[in-house]
Design a protein around this motif. Structure first.
Motif, PDB file in Angstrom:
ATOM      1  N   MET A  59       0.822  -1.214   0.000  1.00 13.57           N
ATOM      2  CA  MET A  59       0.000   0.000   0.000  1.00 13.57           C
ATOM      3  C   MET A  59       0.857   1.265   0.000  1.00 13.57           C
ATOM      4  O   MET A  59       0.434   2.303  -0.493  1.00 13.57           O
ATOM      5  N   GLY A  60       2.049   1.150   0.542  1.00 14.16           N
ATOM      6  CA  GLY A  60       2.895   2.324   0.660  1.00 14.16           C
ATOM      7  C   GLY A  60       3.534   2.780  -0.635  1.00 14.16           C
ATOM      8  O   GLY A  60       3.754   3.978  -0.834  1.00 14.16           O
ATOM      9  N   ALA A  61       3.846   1.827  -1.529  1.00 14.07           N
ATOM     10  CA  ALA A  61       4.536   2.201  -2.773  1.00 14.07           C
ATOM     11  C   ALA A  61       3.736   3.199  -3.618  1.00 14.07           C
ATOM     12  O   ALA A  61       4.264   4.257  -3.974  1.00 14.07           O
ATOM     13  N   PRO A  62       2.466   2.911  -3.933  1.00 15.41           N
ATOM     14  CA  PRO A  62       1.755   3.903  -4.760  1.00 15.41           C
ATOM     15  C   PRO A  62       1.488   5.210  -4.023  1.00 15.41           C
ATOM     16  O   PRO A  62       1.539   6.284  -4.623  1.00 15.41           O
ATOM     17  N   VAL A  63       1.250   5.124  -2.718  1.00  9.02           N
ATOM     18  CA  VAL A  63       1.011   6.347  -1.939  1.00  9.02           C
ATOM     19  C   VAL A  63       2.280   7.193  -1.877  1.00  9.02           C
ATOM     20  O   VAL A  63       2.241   8.412  -2.076  1.00  9.02           O
ATOM     21  N   ALA A  83       4.504   6.037 -11.895  1.00  5.81           N
ATOM     22  CA  ALA A  83       4.785   4.936 -10.967  1.00  5.81           C
ATOM     23  C   ALA A  83       3.582   4.666 -10.072  1.00  5.81           C
ATOM     24  O   ALA A  83       3.189   3.506  -9.874  1.00  5.81           O
ATOM     25  N   ALA A  84       2.997   5.712  -9.529  1.00  5.89           N
ATOM     26  CA  ALA A  84       1.833   5.551  -8.648  1.00  5.89           C
ATOM     27  C   ALA A  84       0.660   4.913  -9.391  1.00  5.89           C
ATOM     28  O   ALA A  84       0.029   3.977  -8.882  1.00  5.89           O
ATOM     29  N   GLY A  85       0.383   5.390 -10.588  1.00  4.91           N
ATOM     30  CA  GLY A  85      -0.757   4.872 -11.354  1.00  4.91           C
ATOM     31  C   GLY A  85      -0.566   3.439 -11.798  1.00  4.91           C
ATOM     32  O   GLY A  85      -1.470   2.604 -11.647  1.00  4.91           O
ATOM     33  N   VAL A  86       0.605   3.136 -12.341  1.00  4.40           N
ATOM     34  CA  VAL A  86       0.878   1.771 -12.804  1.00  4.40           C
ATOM     35  C   VAL A  86       0.856   0.805 -11.623  1.00  4.40           C
ATOM     36  O   VAL A  86       0.293  -0.285 -11.704  1.00  4.40           O
ATOM     37  N   ASN A  87       1.444   1.212 -10.510  1.00  5.31           N
ATOM     38  CA  ASN A  87       1.463   0.350  -9.334  1.00  5.31           C
ATOM     39  C   ASN A  87       0.054   0.141  -8.799  1.00  5.31           C
ATOM     40  O   ASN A  87      -0.328  -0.989  -8.469  1.00  5.31           O
ATOM     41  N   PHE A  88      -0.721   1.203  -8.719  1.00  6.01           N
ATOM     42  CA  PHE A  88      -2.078   1.081  -8.188  1.00  6.01           C
ATOM     43  C   PHE A  88      -2.919   0.142  -9.046  1.00  6.01           C
ATOM     44  O   PHE A  88      -3.563  -0.771  -8.540  1.00  6.01           O
ATOM     45  N   THR A 121      -0.755 -17.516 -10.912  1.00  5.91           N
ATOM     46  CA  THR A 121       0.599 -17.163 -11.351  1.00  5.91           C
ATOM     47  C   THR A 121       0.559 -16.163 -12.505  1.00  5.91           C
ATOM     48  O   THR A 121       1.372 -15.232 -12.554  1.00  5.91           O
ATOM     49  N   ALA A 122      -0.384 -16.322 -13.423  1.00  6.57           N
ATOM     50  CA  ALA A 122      -0.497 -15.373 -14.534  1.00  6.57           C
ATOM     51  C   ALA A 122      -0.795 -13.965 -14.011  1.00  6.57           C
ATOM     52  O   ALA A 122      -0.162 -12.987 -14.440  1.00  6.57           O
ATOM     53  N   PHE A 123      -1.741 -13.863 -13.085  1.00  4.58           N
ATOM     54  CA  PHE A 123      -2.053 -12.543 -12.529  1.00  4.58           C
ATOM     55  C   PHE A 123      -0.893 -12.024 -11.677  1.00  4.58           C
ATOM     56  O   PHE A 123      -0.627 -10.825 -11.655  1.00  4.58           O
ATOM     57  N   ASN A 124      -0.215 -12.917 -10.970  1.00  2.00           N
ATOM     58  CA  ASN A 124       0.938 -12.485 -10.195  1.00  2.00           C
ATOM     59  C   ASN A 124       2.054 -11.974 -11.102  1.00  2.00           C
ATOM     60  O   ASN A 124       2.726 -10.999 -10.777  1.00  2.00           O
ATOM     61  N   THR A 125       2.242 -12.620 -12.236  1.00  2.31           N
ATOM     62  CA  THR A 125       3.262 -12.170 -13.184  1.00  2.31           C
ATOM     63  C   THR A 125       2.895 -10.795 -13.739  1.00  2.31           C
ATOM     64  O   THR A 125       3.768  -9.943 -13.929  1.00  2.31           O
ATOM     65  N   LEU A 126       1.618 -10.561 -13.950  1.00  2.00           N
ATOM     66  CA  LEU A 126       1.154  -9.231 -14.353  1.00  2.00           C
ATOM     67  C   LEU A 126       1.482  -8.206 -13.269  1.00  2.00           C
ATOM     68  O   LEU A 126       1.992  -7.113 -13.562  1.00  2.00           O
ATOM     69  N   ARG A 127       1.221  -8.567 -12.007  1.00  2.00           N
ATOM     70  CA  ARG A 127       1.563  -7.654 -10.901  1.00  2.00           C
ATOM     71  C   ARG A 127       3.061  -7.391 -10.864  1.00  2.00           C
ATOM     72  O   ARG A 127       3.502  -6.263 -10.625  1.00  2.00           O
ATOM     73  N   VAL A 133       7.752  -1.977 -13.788  1.00  2.00           N
ATOM     74  CA  VAL A 133       7.561  -0.738 -14.556  1.00  2.00           C
ATOM     75  C   VAL A 133       7.507   0.446 -13.597  1.00  2.00           C
ATOM     76  O   VAL A 133       8.117   1.496 -13.839  1.00  2.00           O
ATOM     77  N   SER A 134       6.807   0.283 -12.498  1.00  2.00           N
ATOM     78  CA  SER A 134       6.747   1.351 -11.490  1.00  2.00           C
ATOM     79  C   SER A 134       8.117   1.638 -10.905  1.00  2.00           C
ATOM     80  O   SER A 134       8.492   2.801 -10.713  1.00  2.00           O
ATOM     81  N   LEU A 135       8.861   0.575 -10.603  1.00  2.00           N
ATOM     82  CA  LEU A 135      10.208   0.734 -10.052  1.00  2.00           C
ATOM     83  C   LEU A 135      11.111   1.495 -11.022  1.00  2.00           C
ATOM     84  O   LEU A 135      11.828   2.426 -10.620  1.00  2.00           O
ATOM     85  N   VAL A 136      11.052   1.144 -12.282  1.00  2.00           N
ATOM     86  CA  VAL A 136      11.857   1.842 -13.291  1.00  2.00           C
ATOM     87  C   VAL A 136      11.413   3.303 -13.404  1.00  2.00           C
ATOM     88  O   VAL A 136      12.251   4.204 -13.532  1.00  2.00           O
ATOM     89  N   SER A 137      10.114   3.532 -13.314  1.00  2.00           N
ATOM     90  CA  SER A 137       9.612   4.907 -13.380  1.00  2.00           C
ATOM     91  C   SER A 137      10.159   5.751 -12.232  1.00  2.00           C
ATOM     92  O   SER A 137      10.547   6.908 -12.433  1.00  2.00           O
ATOM     93  N   VAL A 138      10.193   5.186 -11.030  1.00  2.00           N
ATOM     94  CA  VAL A 138      10.774   5.898  -9.899  1.00  2.00           C
ATOM     95  C   VAL A 138      12.267   6.137 -10.152  1.00  2.00           C
ATOM     96  O   VAL A 138      12.787   7.219  -9.884  1.00  2.00           O
ATOM     97  N   GLY A 139      12.938   5.135 -10.674  1.00  2.00           N
ATOM     98  CA  GLY A 139      14.364   5.295 -11.011  1.00  2.00           C
ATOM     99  C   GLY A 139      14.594   6.420 -12.003  1.00  2.00           C
ATOM    100  O   GLY A 139      15.529   7.223 -11.837  1.00  2.00           O
ATOM    101  N   ILE A 140      13.746   6.490 -13.004  1.00  2.00           N
ATOM    102  CA  ILE A 140      13.861   7.576 -13.989  1.00  2.00           C
ATOM    103  C   ILE A 140      13.614   8.927 -13.306  1.00  2.00           C
ATOM    104  O   ILE A 140      14.337   9.898 -13.551  1.00  2.00           O
TER     105      ILE A 140
END
Length: 144
Positions: A59-63, A83-88, A121-127, A133-140
């Protein structure tokens, strides 16, 4: 501000890593044992994982990304909002709409592990992908 930005990065990394570990090791390991054993272990995991160490990054990452974006200006803010939107959407909503209902069905005995595992597992892989993608966005964002 730097501390908040780094906290945002760490939270995104933690949740991405957790989901990655499930798709690349936990689920294949469970698939390698008898379904009854896999169900019992997954039920236990699903109960034990509900703790502050999960909720903080989940819950903390997107917030944190949203707050950091609001307190930042320029292109960095846009990347924090991404990052917030993709993660949420890719983590929180997928979890609530797909993974948790499957966990509940497994717990209630209405979804056999043979059907549960590939879908979960398919949905987890999507997560996982969304969290990376969110992590890379924060890195950028940190490069600005």
């Amino acid at each position: 501000m730097t501390v908040l930005a780094l906290l945002t990065l760490v939270l995104h990394g933690a949740i991405a890593g957790l989901f990655y570990a499930f798709s690349m090791s936990v689920m294949p390991g469970l698939n390698a044992v008898e379904p009854a054993q896999a169900e019992a272990v997954m039920r236990s995991i699903n109960r034990k994982i509900l703790n502050p160490w999960l909720f903080l990054p989940f819950m903390g990452a997107p917030v944190a990304a949203l707050i950091t974006g609001l307190l930042t200006d320029g292109p960095a803010a846009t990347w924090y909002f991404v990052a917030a939107g993709v993660n949420f959407v890719g983590s929180f909503l997928v979890t609530v709409v797909a993974n948790v209902p499957m966990n509940n069905a497994l717990d209630q005995g209405t979804l056999p592990f043979a059907r549960y595992s590939p879908r979960w597992t398919a949905f987890n892989t999507l997560r996982t992908a969304a969290c990376f993608v969110s992590l890379v966005s924060v890195g950028i964002a940190l490069t600005y």
